[in-house]
Every structure is written in structure tokens, then in C-alpha cells.
Write an enzyme that holds these catalytic residues in place. Structure first.
Site, short mmCIF file in Angstrom:
data_model
loop_
_atom_site.label_atom_id
_atom_site.label_comp_id
_atom_site.label_asym_id
_atom_site.label_seq_id
_atom_site.Cartn_x
_atom_site.Cartn_y
_atom_site.Cartn_z
N GLU A 161 -65.47 3.06 76.34
CA GLU A 161 -66.78 3.31 76.96
C GLU A 161 -67.10 2.12 77.85
O GLU A 161 -66.76 0.98 77.50
CB GLU A 161 -67.90 3.41 75.91
CG GLU A 161 -67.93 4.71 75.16
CD GLU A 161 -67.05 4.68 73.91
OE1 GLU A 161 -66.69 3.57 73.47
OE2 GLU A 161 -66.73 5.75 73.39
N ASN B 157 -71.37 -1.08 85.30
CA ASN B 157 -70.33 -2.13 85.24
C ASN B 157 -69.21 -1.85 86.23
O ASN B 157 -68.10 -1.45 85.87
CB ASN B 157 -69.80 -2.25 83.81
CG ASN B 157 -69.00 -3.54 83.61
OD1 ASN B 157 -68.57 -4.16 84.58
ND2 ASN B 157 -68.79 -3.91 82.36
N TYR C 126 -60.45 -0.40 85.44
CA TYR C 126 -59.88 0.71 84.66
C TYR C 126 -59.33 1.80 85.59
O TYR C 126 -58.25 2.34 85.35
CB TYR C 126 -60.93 1.28 83.69
CG TYR C 126 -61.41 0.28 82.67
CD1 TYR C 126 -60.52 -0.55 81.99
CD2 TYR C 126 -62.77 0.14 82.37
CE1 TYR C 126 -60.97 -1.49 81.06
CE2 TYR C 126 -63.22 -0.79 81.43
CZ TYR C 126 -62.32 -1.60 80.79
OH TYR C 126 -62.75 -2.52 79.89
C1 LIG Z 1 -64.62 -6.78 83.81
C2 LIG Z 1 -63.87 -8.09 83.58
C3 LIG Z 1 -63.21 -8.04 82.20
C4 LIG Z 1 -62.82 -8.28 84.68
O1 LIG Z 1 -62.12 -9.48 84.38
P1 LIG Z 1 -61.29 -10.30 85.50
O2 LIG Z 1 -60.35 -11.19 84.74
O3 LIG Z 1 -62.23 -10.92 86.48
O4 LIG Z 1 -60.48 -9.13 86.20
P2 LIG Z 1 -59.12 -9.27 87.03
O5 LIG Z 1 -59.13 -10.58 87.76
O6 LIG Z 1 -57.98 -8.97 86.14
O7 LIG Z 1 -59.34 -8.12 88.09
C5 LIG Z 1 -58.64 -6.91 88.01
C6 LIG Z 1 -59.29 -5.90 88.94
O8 LIG Z 1 -60.59 -5.53 88.45
C7 LIG Z 1 -61.43 -5.24 89.55
N1 LIG Z 1 -62.53 -6.20 89.58
C8 LIG Z 1 -62.67 -7.30 88.81
N2 LIG Z 1 -63.85 -7.91 89.10
C9 LIG Z 1 -64.43 -7.17 90.07
C10 LIG Z 1 -65.66 -7.28 90.76
N3 LIG Z 1 -66.51 -8.27 90.51
N4 LIG Z 1 -65.97 -6.32 91.66
C11 LIG Z 1 -65.14 -5.29 91.92
N5 LIG Z 1 -63.92 -5.14 91.28
C12 LIG Z 1 -63.60 -6.07 90.37
C13 LIG Z 1 -60.58 -5.38 90.80
O9 LIG Z 1 -59.94 -4.13 91.02
C14 LIG Z 1 -59.55 -6.41 90.34
O10 LIG Z 1 -58.35 -6.39 91.07
P3 LIG Z 1 -58.22 -7.31 92.40
O11 LIG Z 1 -58.74 -8.68 92.04
O12 LIG Z 1 -56.76 -7.29 92.66
O13 LIG Z 1 -59.07 -6.64 93.43
C15 LIG Z 1 -64.85 -9.31 83.67
O14 LIG Z 1 -65.67 -9.16 84.81
C16 LIG Z 1 -65.71 -9.52 82.44
O15 LIG Z 1 -65.29 -10.18 81.49
N6 LIG Z 1 -66.93 -8.93 82.45
C17 LIG Z 1 -67.84 -9.06 81.33
C18 LIG Z 1 -67.38 -8.23 80.15
C19 LIG Z 1 -67.19 -6.76 80.51
O16 LIG Z 1 -67.98 -6.17 81.21
N7 LIG Z 1 -66.10 -6.18 79.95
C20 LIG Z 1 -65.77 -4.78 80.13
C21 LIG Z 1 -66.45 -3.99 79.09
S1 LIG Z 1 -66.02 -2.26 79.18
#
Ligand SMILES: CC(C)(COP(=O)(O)OP(=O)(O)OC[C@H]1O[C@@H](n2cnc3c(N)ncnc32)[C@H](O)[C@@H]1OP(=O)(O)O)[C@@H](O)C(=O)NCCC(=O)NCCS
Length: 158
Positions: A114, A119, A126
Site C-alpha cells: 500500500e 507519495n 514502484y
Molecule cells: C520513496 C523512497 C523510499 C525512495 O528512496 P530513494 O532511495 O530516494 O529512491 P531511489 O534513489 O532508489 O530512486 C528510484 C526511483 O524512484 C523514483 N523517485 C525517487 N524519488 C523521487 C522523487 N522525489 N520524485 C519522483 N520520483 C522519485 C525515481 O523513478 C527514481 O529513479 P531515478 O532516480 O533513476 O529517476 C524515499 O523517498 C523515502 O524513503 N521516502 C519516505 C518513506 C516512504 O515514503 N516509503 C515508501 C512507503 S510505500
């Protein structure tokens, strides 16, 4: 199980099992990541046979984690979070691919999760890994004002 080491900007990243000793680091990252963070008790309840808890480390420091519950043949991704200062460096994708590979190896047939409708970073991640929206759970999450609905997303891995 630990993953082969993955280098990012000269630093070595690895996924390993999360330990209770990691809880302080995890809680710090959790509070950066969510408006309604999990409590220590919720994390402690995840150190259980049907759960897989993963730590993403960089030079041995915990910089992210994932919690997955196995239910029959379904791996339910309950939490995936990366420390804010490490965002956009591929950490979440690396962790996600690891937990999917592990679930496949343990004969799960799909990964389910979920995610808040708002977000966008997580939904983009995903989608880019092949997850599809299969439904909506109305008013699923607490929010700053009232409640927020969740997208239910799934990836078939069988
Ligand atoms: C969501 C989250 C886990 C992504 O972590 P991250 O380590 O920054 O992600 P990655 O660097 O592996 O990014 C992978 C892809 O996600 C997407 N992405 C990540 N951050 C993004 C942003 N701010 N806006 C748009 N796309 C984004 C992009 O497709 C990215 O690929 P790219 O960098 O090649 O374009 C992070 O923002 C986080 O910890 N958020 C708070 C907790 C949360 O919301 N968890 C998910 C709960 S369901």
C-alpha cells in the site's frame, strides 16, 4: 543473507538482515521519512518468523531498511525507507530489487504493498519496477488532517 557489494561514489552498499541492534538508526530514518512513523514496538513485532527485515548499509552504516511480511504465497511490503540525505542515489531501488529477488527465491508468487495517494516518489519507483495498481483502500492512513487513501500495488513474481 547478504548481497554482493554495490559501490556508489566510492562507498560500498550492501543489503543484509536487519537486527534489533539497528533499531535506533532505523527509528531515526523512520522519523525523517514519515509524518506518522512506526513506534519501536511496531518494529520489534516484525522480528518474527514470517517477516523479512532488511538493512541497506553504506560503509556499514544503516541508511535504509525494508520490512516484508510473508503470508502464504504473498510478500507484503510493509515499509521501505531511505535516510533523507541519501535520497535519489538508487538506494530504494537496490533494496526493492533485493527483497523481490529474495521473495522469489522463497517461492512467493507476488509482492503487494500500500502507498499513500500523495507519495509520488514511491509510486514512481514502484511503477518503474513493474508494479501495477490493483485497487484503492479508502481512508487507509492517518494524515495531518483526517485520513488519506492508499493505492494497492502488486508485482507478480511467480
Ligand atoms: C520513496 C523512497 C523510499 C525512495 O528512496 P530513494 O532511495 O530516494 O529512491 P531511489 O534513489 O532508489 O530512486 C528510484 C526511483 O524512484 C523514483 N523517485 C525517487 N524519488 C523521487 C522523487 N522525489 N520524485 C519522483 N520520483 C522519485 C525515481 O523513478 C527514481 O529513479 P531515478 O532516480 O533513476 O529517476 C524515499 O523517498 C523515502 O524513503 N521516502 C519516505 C518513506 C516512504 O515514503 N516509503 C515508501 C512507503 S510505500
Amino acid at each position: 543473507m547478504s548481497e554482493p557489494i554495490h559501490a556508489v561514489s566510492g562507498k560500498s552498499r550492501q543489503v543484509r538482515a536487519l537486527h534489533l541492534d539497528d533499531l535506533d538508526a532505523v527509528l531515526d530514518i523512520e522519523r525523517q521519512g514519515y509524518s506518522h512513523p512506526w513506534t519501536p514496538g511496531v518494529f520489534r513485532d516484525c522480528f518474527h518468523a514470517n517477516y523479512r527485515t532488511w538493512a541497506l548499509t553504506e560503509d556499514k552504516e544503516v541508511i535504509g531498511y525494508a520490512v516484508v511480511a510473508y503470508m502464504v504465497d504473498e510478500a507484503h511490503l510493509l515499509n521501505l525507507c531511505v535516510a533523507r540525505r541519501h535520497h535519489r542515489s538508487g538506494g530504494a531501488r537496490y533494496l526493492l530489487r533485493h527483497l523481490i529477488a529474495q521473495a522469489r527465491q522463497e517461492n512467493m508468487s507476488r509482492v503487494l504493498l500500500e502507498v499513500r495517494l500523495s507519495n509520488e516518489p514511491a509510486v514512481t519507483l514502484y511503477n518503474s519496477e513493474g508494479f501495477e495498481q490493483i485497487g484503492i483502500r479508502p481512508q487507509y492512513y492517518p494524515a495531518v488532517r483526517g485520513r488519506e487513501s492508499a493505492r494497492v500495488m502488486a508485482l507478480v513474481i511467480a
